[in-house]
Design an enzyme around this catalytic site. Structure first.
Site, PDB file in Angstrom:
ATOM      1  N   CYS A   1       0.814  -1.223   0.000  1.00 43.19           N
ATOM      2  CA  CYS A   1       0.000   0.000   0.000  1.00 43.19           C
ATOM      3  C   CYS A   1       0.852   1.279   0.000  1.00 43.19           C
ATOM      4  O   CYS A   1       0.340   2.358  -0.289  1.00 43.19           O
ATOM      5  CB  CYS A   1      -0.944   0.024   1.196  1.00 43.19           C
TER       6      CYS A   1
ATOM      7  N   HIS B   1      -3.333   7.611   2.274  1.00 41.18           N
ATOM      8  CA  HIS B   1      -3.726   6.276   1.831  1.00 41.18           C
ATOM      9  C   HIS B   1      -5.105   5.985   2.422  1.00 41.18           C
ATOM     10  O   HIS B   1      -5.385   6.322   3.573  1.00 41.18           O
ATOM     11  CB  HIS B   1      -2.709   5.249   2.311  1.00 41.18           C
TER      12      HIS B   1
ATOM     13  N   ASN C   1     -10.227   0.216   0.022  1.00 40.81           N
ATOM     14  CA  ASN C   1      -8.762   0.315   0.012  1.00 40.81           C
ATOM     15  C   ASN C   1      -8.241  -0.236  -1.318  1.00 40.81           C
ATOM     16  O   ASN C   1      -8.341  -1.434  -1.576  1.00 40.81           O
ATOM     17  CB  ASN C   1      -8.218  -0.498   1.200  1.00 40.81           C
TER      18      ASN C   1
HETATM   19  O1  UT7 Z   1      -3.761  -0.773   3.627  1.00 45.55           O
HETATM   20  C1  UT7 Z   1      -2.847  -1.395   4.482  1.00 45.55           C
HETATM   21  C2  UT7 Z   1      -3.050  -0.956   5.868  1.00 45.55           C
HETATM   22  N1  UT7 Z   1      -4.223  -1.572   6.397  1.00 45.55           N
HETATM   23  C3  UT7 Z   1      -4.862  -0.986   7.409  1.00 45.55           C
HETATM   24  O2  UT7 Z   1      -4.497   0.097   7.803  1.00 45.55           O
HETATM   25  C4  UT7 Z   1      -5.983  -1.735   8.056  1.00 45.55           C
HETATM   26  C5  UT7 Z   1      -5.876  -1.583   9.540  1.00 45.55           C
HETATM   27  N2  UT7 Z   1      -6.900  -2.278  10.295  1.00 45.55           N
HETATM   28  C6  UT7 Z   1      -8.196  -1.918  10.278  1.00 45.55           C
HETATM   29  O3  UT7 Z   1      -8.587  -1.032   9.561  1.00 45.55           O
HETATM   30  C7  UT7 Z   1      -9.143  -2.585  11.266  1.00 45.55           C
HETATM   31  O4  UT7 Z   1      -8.380  -3.345  12.201  1.00 45.55           O
HETATM   32  C8  UT7 Z   1     -10.161  -3.512  10.590  1.00 45.55           C
HETATM   33  C9  UT7 Z   1     -11.182  -2.684   9.831  1.00 45.55           C
HETATM   34  C10 UT7 Z   1      -9.477  -4.496   9.677  1.00 45.55           C
HETATM   35  C11 UT7 Z   1     -10.928  -4.305  11.641  1.00 45.55           C
HETATM   36  O5  UT7 Z   1     -11.526  -3.445  12.575  1.00 45.55           O
HETATM   37  P1  UT7 Z   1     -11.408  -3.739  14.148  1.00 45.55           P
HETATM   38  O6  UT7 Z   1     -12.191  -2.711  14.834  1.00 45.55           O
HETATM   39  O7  UT7 Z   1      -9.947  -3.848  14.451  1.00 45.55           O
HETATM   40  O8  UT7 Z   1     -12.150  -5.131  14.273  1.00 45.55           O
HETATM   41  P2  UT7 Z   1     -11.589  -6.547  14.727  1.00 45.55           P
HETATM   42  O9  UT7 Z   1     -10.728  -7.147  13.685  1.00 45.55           O
HETATM   43  O10 UT7 Z   1     -11.013  -6.407  16.094  1.00 45.55           O
HETATM   44  O11 UT7 Z   1     -12.929  -7.386  14.813  1.00 45.55           O
HETATM   45  C12 UT7 Z   1     -13.958  -7.048  15.736  1.00 45.55           C
HETATM   46  C13 UT7 Z   1     -15.100  -8.028  15.586  1.00 45.55           C
HETATM   47  C14 UT7 Z   1     -14.667  -9.472  15.665  1.00 45.55           C
HETATM   48  O12 UT7 Z   1     -15.650 -10.184  16.367  1.00 45.55           O
HETATM   49  P3  UT7 Z   1     -15.411 -10.600  17.899  1.00 45.55           P
HETATM   50  O13 UT7 Z   1     -14.179 -11.445  17.906  1.00 45.55           O
HETATM   51  O14 UT7 Z   1     -15.240  -9.309  18.646  1.00 45.55           O
HETATM   52  O15 UT7 Z   1     -16.670 -11.344  18.237  1.00 45.55           O
HETATM   53  C15 UT7 Z   1     -14.673  -9.918  14.216  1.00 45.55           C
HETATM   54  O16 UT7 Z   1     -14.894 -11.296  14.070  1.00 45.55           O
HETATM   55  O17 UT7 Z   1     -15.743  -7.867  14.311  1.00 45.55           O
HETATM   56  C16 UT7 Z   1     -15.811  -9.120  13.642  1.00 45.55           C
HETATM   57  N3  UT7 Z   1     -15.677  -8.910  12.212  1.00 45.55           N
HETATM   58  C17 UT7 Z   1     -16.720  -8.653  11.393  1.00 45.55           C
HETATM   59  N4  UT7 Z   1     -18.034  -8.562  11.619  1.00 45.55           N
HETATM   60  C18 UT7 Z   1     -18.829  -8.283  10.582  1.00 45.55           C
HETATM   61  C19 UT7 Z   1     -14.544  -8.873  11.480  1.00 45.55           C
HETATM   62  N5  UT7 Z   1     -14.827  -8.623  10.189  1.00 45.55           N
HETATM   63  C20 UT7 Z   1     -16.170  -8.470  10.118  1.00 45.55           C
HETATM   64  C21 UT7 Z   1     -17.061  -8.193   9.074  1.00 45.55           C
HETATM   65  N6  UT7 Z   1     -18.378  -8.093   9.345  1.00 45.55           N
HETATM   66  N7  UT7 Z   1     -16.641  -7.985   7.797  1.00 45.55           N
END
Ligand code: UT7
Length: 326
Positions: A116, A253, A283
């Protein structure tokens, strides 16, 4: 007087097919919701490439628009640098395919792999080529077909990305060697392989065939993003003797609205000075900054003399920032 790389024109290309969040569940059976995706990321939809589209075909379209807006013919291009994690094939480089599509038969072209952060890295390389007199006109492109490297059964990653391409034309100009100059003022590039396993593709390249799939430990990448992007933006401003108050536009980005908002806040910029496309493009990796630039410059928002900060982080980890005065 010193040689500066001036931004002569910006272009973008997005595939025709748009997939809104609510179709991910309905059509692809992904257990997710529009509400979750919007709340956590700000993404509302993404563009997905048609089967025949590749990094080079989309990159060529973006490059054509950038050249047209710059009023520069393809015959003037000395070098093409294409940042991509999804090249058409291992070789020839997709950049050479772009050269061919534009009818360029001289100079040189190569792909650059920094995930990225690829576009910021490519700006750094183009700047060096121009400053050292090796090229006077460089096409810098970011083009990605992430839809082909996504694991569509992994809801934690597949909802986050989209396809597209962006391009800028850089031309040699003169400056007094101060931060008041027009053009690229500096680029600041970093990588740290200790974090290689938190964001990766677990196989080889090939946006027109079989390839590995993207894996990401999202929460960890998020943590690195907020601290590393803030630090590299400070580094860029300090290197030029500039402060937050000098920044006219943030063109970040586009990975996550929450990261973008945090960076805008850090720079004390009003929301209307932060270019946001993640809601519509998701993204698009190396394409996200040039696509955002093309949108803002194309709409006449960025004016001559405006100081623009660009920043990105991605697999590697790689991260970096570029300062440019339009
Ligand atoms: O471009 C390269 C750089 N990339 C980035 O900068 C991305 C950086 N990371 C992020 O933007 C965020 O970490 C994400 C958007 C990927 C995820 O957000 P988060 O607030 O960190 O969520 P999480 O991964 O901690 O997941 C929270 C919950 C989980 O459920 P539990 O374990 O709390 O029950 C996931 O299973 O959300 C669940 N979950 C979803 N639910 C519905 C994960 N993906 C989804 C989904 N729909 N698509």
């Amino acid at each position: 007087m010193i040689t500066r790389a001036l931004i002569a024109g910006c272009g973008g290309y997005l595939p025709e097919r748009v997939v809104p969040n609510d179709r991910l569940g309905a059509d692809l059976g992904i257990e997710t919701s529009d509400a979750w995706i919007v709340e956590r990321t700000g993404i509302r939809q993404r563009h997905i490439a048609a089967p025949q589209e590749t990094a080079s075909s989309m990159g060529a379209e973006a490059a054509r628009q950038a050249l047209e807006r710059a009023g520069i013919g393809a015959e003037a291009v000395d070098a093409v640098i294409l940042a991509t994690a999804t090249p058409d094939q291992a070789f020839p480089a997709s950049a050479v395919r772009v050269q061919q599509a534009l009818g360029i038969t001289r100079g040189f072209a190569f792909d650059l792999s920094a995930a990225c952060t690829g576009f910021v890295y490519a700006l750094g390389m183009a700047d060096a080529l121009i400053r050292t007199g090796q090229a006077r006109c460089v096409l810098v492109i970011g083009s990605e077909v992430f839809s082909r490297i996504l694991d569509w059964t992994d809801r934690g990653t597949c909802v986050l990305f989209g396809d597209g391409a962006g391009a800028v034309v850089l031309t040699a100009g003169e400056g007094g060697g101060t931060a008041a100059d027009r053009g690229l003022l500096s680029t600041h590039l970093h990588s740290d392989g200790r974090f290689g396993d938190i964001l990766l593709v677990d196989g080889g390249p090939g946006s027109n065939g079989q390839c590995g799939k993207l894996r990401m430990a999202g929460r960890e990448v998020f943590r690195h993003a907020v601290s590393k992007l803030a630090a590299v933006v400070d580094e860029a401003l300090e290197a030029n003797g500039l402060g937050h108050e000098d920044v006219r536009w943030l063109v970040p980005h586009q990975a996550n609205r929450r990261i973008i908002d945090a960076m805008g806040k850090k720079l004390k910029l009003p929301a209307e000075r932060v270019v946001v496309t993640v809601d519509r493009h998701a993204n698009t990796s190396a394409a996200s900054i040039p696509l955002a630039l093309a949108e803002a410059a194309g709409a006449g928002l960025i004016e001559r003399g405006d100081l623009v900060v660009m920043e990105a982080i991605g697999g590697g980890l790689t991260w970096g920032a570029a300062l440019a005065r339009f």
